[in-house]
Write a protein that holds these residues in place. Structure first.
Motif, PDB file in Angstrom:
ATOM      1  N   TYR A  28      52.521   9.418   4.097  1.00 24.32           N
ATOM      2  CA  TYR A  28      53.509  10.390   4.578  1.00 24.32           C
ATOM      3  C   TYR A  28      53.107  11.807   4.191  1.00 24.32           C
ATOM      4  O   TYR A  28      53.241  12.754   4.967  1.00 24.32           O
TER       5      TYR A  28
ATOM      6  N   THR B   8      50.276  13.153   3.911  1.00 26.78           N
ATOM      7  CA  THR B   8      49.258  13.714   4.801  1.00 26.78           C
ATOM      8  C   THR B   8      49.922  14.407   5.990  1.00 26.78           C
ATOM      9  O   THR B   8      49.565  15.526   6.364  1.00 26.78           O
ATOM     10  N   THR B   9      50.910  13.740   6.560  1.00 29.84           N
ATOM     11  CA  THR B   9      51.640  14.321   7.687  1.00 29.84           C
ATOM     12  C   THR B   9      52.496  15.498   7.229  1.00 29.84           C
ATOM     13  O   THR B   9      52.524  16.555   7.876  1.00 29.84           O
ATOM     14  N   ASP B  10      53.177  15.327   6.107  1.00 29.98           N
ATOM     15  CA  ASP B  10      54.040  16.379   5.564  1.00 29.98           C
ATOM     16  C   ASP B  10      53.234  17.653   5.306  1.00 29.98           C
ATOM     17  O   ASP B  10      53.658  18.760   5.656  1.00 29.98           O
TER      18      ASP B  10
ATOM     19  N   LYS C 207      50.422  18.562   6.693  1.00 34.61           N
ATOM     20  CA  LYS C 207      49.975  19.135   7.972  1.00 34.61           C
ATOM     21  C   LYS C 207      51.107  20.007   8.552  1.00 34.61           C
ATOM     22  O   LYS C 207      50.875  21.134   9.011  1.00 34.61           O
ATOM     23  N   ARG C 208      52.335  19.462   8.491  1.00 35.15           N
ATOM     24  CA  ARG C 208      53.480  20.224   9.002  1.00 35.15           C
ATOM     25  C   ARG C 208      53.708  21.488   8.184  1.00 35.15           C
ATOM     26  O   ARG C 208      53.908  22.576   8.732  1.00 35.15           O
TER      27      ARG C 208
END
Lengths: 269, 269
Positions: free
Chosen positions: A75, A77-79, A81-82
């Protein structure tokens, strides 16, 4: 901006100091670092960099890195990026983040930053630049930060001369610098900021490591120390006229702004 | 407000669904719950409540509650006090939070909410009210939520009749309800939301619990599932026209708003 900051400072009666405890292994610390650098003049704060060692904080507080839980790591990694897009910080996880964070580690890198801090007589412009270059390497361009050649490259990019980098590299291996990094890490772990209330709790101290909260007799009373202490980075201490508040993470800037009197009615707090 | 929401919905071409997985043991879930309830009409979303069991998520993901680390537990008390004021939610930790969260637990309470959800034929107004009453008891007025009498009181305050509460209490002990709570918890753990990139990682499965990320041969390749899966609450799934994004915690509302097209230029994202 500098002039404006000085002018505002002389007009203002309150002295505001913000200490940022960080380790370049922590991408959320990079976000906090960049946001605080941007707000330094807007909030009229004296921003103090406190390079420390996250693995030591994890060990000392009995915490473990969030990335140790696979679903959380994934998660994150996505967080990141955002948040990278949201904050406008070019953050891109290394191809093998697990290896970079947990196997290679940042002991050499943080000793290097500590040596820069010791060497720098006035201000901390160089600490800021060197830290940023190291973050860029690990969290943007997927480059090593463990080897002397890597630290040299970061130092040169930060504006240090080849001679100074050599001197700092040598200094970073000395006992005083090793001790200094330890002491700043310990400072974060033992920060004496009063909590707003005292819980009665017992802490089980085992092998110098506080990690178990135990029941104390049948009444289940627990004794906690009356201080807010560190368990991860970024760990941010805001001081206004001798009153201090502690914030963890890179998602409490509104609360910090309010505490330091820079909040323009966007919330209640 | 209801009329406005319906009218706006019929004018809008995009269908926006937000699923909130929660457990009333989690105070940060309460904050997310209240904020999403407030924004339901403003963002024009269909808000779906997914009562689940946090202890099951912790076990299934190999995570552990943040409060298990004393320094973190202590900080959370202060953080929650600040966020309570910031969000305008009257949140006040129970006198023995450790006991309430880790010893007493919320299995009965979440089975009760699950039974309310099963009983409610249209919409989820009752699930919303009952959940709020339970949160108020544990995280505001320091009252028990484990005993039938406590659940009855919460049900009555939420507007249920004495007969219906009795029926729901009985239903909450039935196997179908126990299974339903398990399946919603499992749904959170197995949510199929594609991550934006695929990591090659291996997961070590030990005693039905994923908790170690291991190196896979000398290339240090790691295999992660290509999905963002749950490791704690609040776990929020936002769907816009069949595209889904997952958010964890009660501090990513700006990012959610942007994803759902409700962001008015306050950031980049």
């Amino acid at each position: 901006m500098r002039f404006w900051a000085r002018e505002k400072s002389s007009m203002s009666s309150s002295r505001k100091v913000v200490e940022l405890f960080y380790d370049v292994v922590s991408p959320y610390s990079w976000l906090a670092f960049e946001v605080l650098c941007r707000y330094r003049n807007v909030w009229n704060i004296e921003l103090k960099f406190k390079p420390a060692y996250l693995a030591g904080v994890m060990h000392g507080s009995g915490n473990r890195p969030p990335g140790m839980v696979p679903n959380k790591f994934h998660y994150m990694t996505t967080d990141l990026k955002r948040l990278s897009n949201y904050f406008g910080v070019h953050l891109s996880p290394p191809s093998n983040a697990f290896e970079a964070m947990f196997e290679k580690g940042t002991l050499n890198a943080m000793r290097f930053v500590t040596a820069v801090a010791e060497k720098e007589k006035e201000g901390d412009m160089l600490v800021e630049r060197v830290s940023r270059e190291l973050w860029k390497r690990i969290w943007s361009t997927d480059q090593d930060i463990t080897q002397p050649a890597s630290l040299t490259e970061a130092g040169l990019k930060a504006g240090l001369s080849a001679n100074v980098v050599k001197e700092i590299l040598s200094l970073s291996k000395s006992q005083p610098i090793k001790d200094k990094l330890k002491s700043v890490t310990q400072e974060a772990l033992e920060y004496k900021v009063s909590a707003f209330n005292l819980h009665l709790c017992t802490l089980c101290l085992a092998h110098q490591k506080i990690f178990v909260v135990e029941k104390y007799n049948k009444m289940s009373l627990h004794i906690f120390p009356p201080f807010l202490q560190c368990f991860g980075f970024p760990f941010i201490v805001c001081q206004v006229n001798g009153k201090a508040k502690v914030f963890f993470g890179s998602d409490r800037f509104e609360l910090m702004a309010y505490f330091m009197g820079n909040y323009n009615g966007l919330g209640i707090y």
